[in-house]
Design a protein around this motif. Structure first.
Motif, short mmCIF file in Angstrom:
data_model
loop_
_atom_site.label_atom_id
_atom_site.label_comp_id
_atom_site.label_asym_id
_atom_site.label_seq_id
_atom_site.Cartn_x
_atom_site.Cartn_y
_atom_site.Cartn_z
N ASN A 149 18.01 66.19 57.63
CA ASN A 149 17.48 64.81 57.87
C ASN A 149 16.27 64.62 58.91
O ASN A 149 15.95 63.56 58.98
N PHE A 150 15.70 65.64 59.47
CA PHE A 150 14.75 65.61 60.38
C PHE A 150 13.66 66.56 59.96
O PHE A 150 14.07 67.76 59.70
N ASP A 151 12.49 66.12 60.22
CA ASP A 151 11.29 67.01 59.76
C ASP A 151 10.83 67.52 61.02
O ASP A 151 10.26 66.98 61.87
N MET A 152 11.05 69.02 60.79
CA MET A 152 10.81 69.59 62.33
C MET A 152 9.18 69.76 62.47
O MET A 152 8.72 69.71 63.53
N GLU A 153 8.43 69.80 61.35
CA GLU A 153 7.05 69.74 61.58
C GLU A 153 6.40 68.39 62.14
O GLU A 153 5.61 68.46 62.83
N LYS A 154 6.90 67.29 61.47
CA LYS A 154 6.38 66.17 62.13
C LYS A 154 7.26 65.42 62.99
O LYS A 154 6.69 64.28 63.67
N GLN A 155 8.48 66.07 63.35
CA GLN A 155 9.24 65.77 64.61
C GLN A 155 9.50 64.10 64.29
O GLN A 155 9.46 63.53 65.22
N GLN A 156 10.21 63.82 63.24
CA GLN A 156 10.69 62.74 62.84
C GLN A 156 11.78 62.67 61.76
O GLN A 156 11.78 63.62 61.04
N LEU A 157 12.57 61.59 61.70
CA LEU A 157 13.67 61.56 60.59
C LEU A 157 12.81 61.19 59.40
O LEU A 157 11.96 60.66 59.04
N ARG A 158 13.48 62.05 58.23
CA ARG A 158 13.00 62.04 56.88
C ARG A 158 13.90 61.31 56.13
O ARG A 158 13.52 60.66 54.86
N ASN A 159 14.93 61.06 56.74
CA ASN A 159 16.04 60.13 55.84
C ASN A 159 15.86 58.48 56.40
O ASN A 159 16.04 58.17 57.38
N PRO A 160 15.39 57.76 55.19
CA PRO A 160 15.03 56.29 55.49
C PRO A 160 16.19 55.63 55.94
O PRO A 160 15.93 54.77 56.69
N GLU A 161 17.51 56.03 55.41
CA GLU A 161 18.69 55.10 55.87
C GLU A 161 18.85 55.30 57.31
O GLU A 161 19.20 54.34 57.97
N LEU A 162 19.01 56.62 57.83
CA LEU A 162 19.04 56.92 59.10
C LEU A 162 18.22 56.38 59.79
O LEU A 162 18.21 56.00 61.20
N GLN A 163 16.78 56.44 59.56
CA GLN A 163 15.51 55.66 60.17
C GLN A 163 15.89 54.25 60.54
O GLN A 163 15.67 53.75 61.40
N ASP A 164 16.17 53.74 59.46
CA ASP A 164 16.63 52.16 59.81
C ASP A 164 17.80 52.03 60.67
O ASP A 164 17.73 50.97 61.50
N LYS A 165 18.82 52.90 60.64
CA LYS A 165 19.85 52.51 61.50
C LYS A 165 19.34 52.89 62.97
O LYS A 165 19.87 52.14 63.76
N LEU A 166 18.64 53.84 63.12
CA LEU A 166 18.12 54.25 64.47
C LEU A 166 17.22 53.13 65.06
O LEU A 166 17.33 52.66 66.24
N LYS A 167 16.40 52.49 64.24
CA LYS A 167 15.23 51.63 64.50
C LYS A 167 16.23 50.02 64.99
O LYS A 167 15.83 49.60 65.96
N SER A 168 17.20 50.27 64.26
CA SER A 168 17.93 48.90 64.62
C SER A 168 18.72 49.16 65.74
O SER A 168 18.90 48.12 66.53
N ALA A 169 19.21 50.28 66.31
CA ALA A 169 19.94 50.38 67.48
C ALA A 169 18.97 50.38 68.49
O ALA A 169 19.23 49.83 69.45
N LEU A 170 17.82 50.95 68.22
CA LEU A 170 16.84 50.79 69.68
C LEU A 170 16.43 49.50 70.06
O LEU A 170 15.98 48.93 70.83
N ALA A 171 16.37 48.70 68.68
CA ALA A 171 16.05 47.17 69.15
C ALA A 171 16.96 46.44 69.77
O ALA A 171 16.58 45.18 70.32
N LEU A 172 18.21 47.06 69.97
CA LEU A 172 19.09 46.44 71.01
C LEU A 172 18.85 46.63 72.56
O LEU A 172 19.41 45.99 73.30
N LEU A 173 17.80 47.50 72.68
CA LEU A 173 17.57 47.80 74.11
C LEU A 173 16.74 46.92 74.77
O LEU A 173 16.21 46.06 74.28
#
Length: 173
Positions: A149-173
């Motif tokens: 689920n994580f692109d080691m070369e680009k250092q980012q999530l490659r799974n769009p569903e997990l990416q959306d969940k992470l962004k939603s979580a971070l928006a709460l900070l």
């Protein structure tokens, strides 16, 4: 916003540090500091050592770093279903300074592992206990099968569903 992020892992190749660093990079306009808990290594906590040593400088510095932050991201590695010994020791020493270790800071708790469980056991324990230590847990997210689920070369999530969940979580900070 001064954002503190770290992995609850002492591994020099920590996938949790990669996840915490990536998550912190998604918080727009944040002044990000990435901690390495290896910089806070201390003897194994015990009451006897506390009587002998008092409150070690490393624990005091760690507590101060939390106090200076506006928000915190922690990504938990799981060792045999629980916290890593390195994180637990740092937390134990720091909690002796003040049981309100997290000082009412808003937090996003993360966890990942190479397997399908995504370190969900330790994440559940952390999310369940953190409020007792003055954490304002806004969200938690487990990332299973890190290397899928994580692109080691680009250092980012490659799974769009997990990416959306992470962004939603971070928006709460």
């Amino acid at each position: 916003m001064k954002l503190l992020a770290f992995a609850a892992s002492s591994s020099s190749k920590s996938i949790n540090k990669q996840l915490a660093t990536y998550a912190a990079s998604l918080v727009d306009g944040a002044d990000v500091e990435i901690l390495d808990i290896n910089d806070y290594e201390m003897p194994i906590f015990s009451q006897d050592r506390e009587e002998e040593l008092g409150q070690p400088e490393q624990a005091q510095k760690f507590f101060a770093k939390i106090g200076e932050a506006d928000a915190i991201i922690i990504s938990f590695a799981e060792h045999n279903g629980s916290y890593t010994a390195a994180y637990k020791n740092l937390f134990d020493w720091t909690s002796r300074i003040d049981m309100k270790v997290f000082q009412n800071k808003p937090m996003v708790l993360l966890a990942t592992s190479p397997g399908p469980g995504g370190a969900s056991s330790v994440l559940a324990a952390a999310a369940g206990s953190a409020p007792y230590f003055a954490a304002d847990v806004k969200a938690s997210l487990s990332v299973p099968s890190f290397f899928d689920n994580f692109d080691m070369e680009k250092q980012q999530l490659r799974n769009p569903e997990l990416q959306d969940k992470l962004k939603s979580a971070l928006a709460l900070l």
